[in-house]
Motif scaffolding. Structure first.
Motif, short mmCIF file in Angstrom:
data_model
loop_
_atom_site.label_atom_id
_atom_site.label_comp_id
_atom_site.label_asym_id
_atom_site.label_seq_id
_atom_site.Cartn_x
_atom_site.Cartn_y
_atom_site.Cartn_z
N THR A 176 10.92 9.95 11.06
CA THR A 176 10.85 9.76 9.55
C THR A 176 11.54 8.13 8.79
O THR A 176 12.82 8.12 9.18
N ASN A 177 10.59 7.75 8.53
CA ASN A 177 10.63 6.58 7.36
C ASN A 177 9.94 6.60 6.55
O ASN A 177 9.03 7.07 5.65
N ASP A 178 10.79 5.34 5.44
CA ASP A 178 10.54 4.52 4.55
C ASP A 178 10.47 3.14 4.26
O ASP A 178 11.79 2.53 4.50
N LEU A 179 9.64 2.70 4.52
CA LEU A 179 9.32 1.04 5.01
C LEU A 179 8.42 0.59 3.46
O LEU A 179 7.98 0.51 3.28
N GLU A 180 8.96 -0.90 4.21
CA GLU A 180 8.58 -1.85 3.55
C GLU A 180 7.06 -2.54 3.96
O GLU A 180 8.19 -4.13 4.87
N LEU A 181 6.08 -2.35 3.84
CA LEU A 181 4.95 -3.48 4.84
C LEU A 181 4.63 -4.38 3.51
O LEU A 181 3.87 -4.43 3.08
N PRO A 182 4.36 -5.76 4.95
CA PRO A 182 3.65 -6.87 4.23
C PRO A 182 2.44 -6.39 3.49
O PRO A 182 1.55 -5.98 4.39
N ASN A 183 1.86 -7.06 2.17
CA ASN A 183 1.41 -7.04 1.31
C ASN A 183 0.15 -5.64 1.03
O ASN A 183 -0.87 -5.55 1.01
N GLN A 184 1.51 -5.17 2.02
CA GLN A 184 1.30 -2.88 0.62
C GLN A 184 2.15 -2.44 0.25
O GLN A 184 1.40 -1.46 0.11
N GLY A 185 3.00 -2.67 0.37
CA GLY A 185 4.09 -1.90 -0.39
C GLY A 185 5.03 -1.02 0.61
O GLY A 185 4.92 -0.69 1.82
#
Length: 242
Positions: free
Chosen positions: A145-154
């Motif tokens: 399970t993940n909580d990420l910060e994607l480029p240009n997507q948040g």
């Protein structure tokens, strides 16, 4: 200061063994490595701290690892990466084919991972399992399970199952040089372009049984965020068996 305290503790250990045996079941290891650079134009540094603890019994081996990497380039933060893991091996010391399980938690500024948790089980195979030579391959399935910060997507919060393939080695040359490495390939079972690569290599020149000079190379890539990092560090490793 942390390294000094650890070294003082290890110096006070009355008897240190170079390996596990019938009366030695525990292994504590602390590594402090890093790079510091200062010029007229600015300064940069990366510090890598790692602590591992192993309980080794005939039927079961339990390993705990914790690492923290912190770095800055000028006023800009480059690394604030924390990883903690707990894994166990069943029957590894008694037969070639064995069982393993693990649980990990990762938070990485450099890879844009707010948090990542993994848990899974699988099988491993001892190609070599000797005092001075260990070579192991393993494979299994992880839930993640993940909580990420994607480029240009948040923010991106998602779960997936991954295959986890690992190659691990440990080589000791005349009790003076120690080579360690672990390499993971973890593709998602639902999307092959969603994968994780983790690679760790270290070379330690022993100054004492409990103290060595270490060079470490760490590489990580997380394809979903499109981020990777490469760290080449130098420092000290202190360890004891008891």
């Amino acid at each position: 200061m942390k390294l000094l305290l650890v070294c003082m503790i290890f110096c006070n250990v009355a008897e240190t063994s170079a390996q596990f045996n019938d009366s030695t079941h525990y292994h504590l290891k602390y590594a402090a490595t890093g790079i510091f650079n200062k010029t007229n134009d600015g300064r940069s540094y990366v510090f890598n701290n790692g602590v591992s603890f192993t309980i080794n019994r005939k039927a079961v081996t339990l390993n705990s690892t914790n690492t923290w990497i912190y770095g800055r380039q000028g006023v800009n933060l480059t690394n604030n990466d924390f990883s903690s893991g707990l894994n166990f091996d069943v029957l590894k010391n008694t037969q070639k084919l064995y069982y393993w399980g693990l649980a990990t938690f990762t938070s990485s500024y450099s890879l844009k991972i707010n948090y990542q948790a993994q848990a899974g089980v699988g099988l491993g195979y001892n190609i070599f399992n000797k005092k001075d030579l260990e070579l192991v391959v393993s494979d299994g399935v992880l839930y993640e399970t993940n909580d990420l910060e994607l480029p240009n997507q948040g923010k991106d919060v998602y779960q997936t199952f991954r295959n986890s393939f690992r190659v691990k080695y440990h080589i000791v040359v005349k009790d003076l040089i120690v080579l360690d490495g672990g390499h993971f390939w973890q593709p998602s079972l639902s999307r092959f372009d969603d994968y994780i690569i983790r690679s760790t290599n270290s070379l330690t020149l022993k100054l004492r049984k409990w103290l060595g000079i270490t060079t470490a190379v760490n590489y990580n890539r997380f394809s979903r965020t499109g981020r990777d990092n490469l760290l080449i560090n130098f420092g000290l490793t202190a360890e004891t068996y008891f």
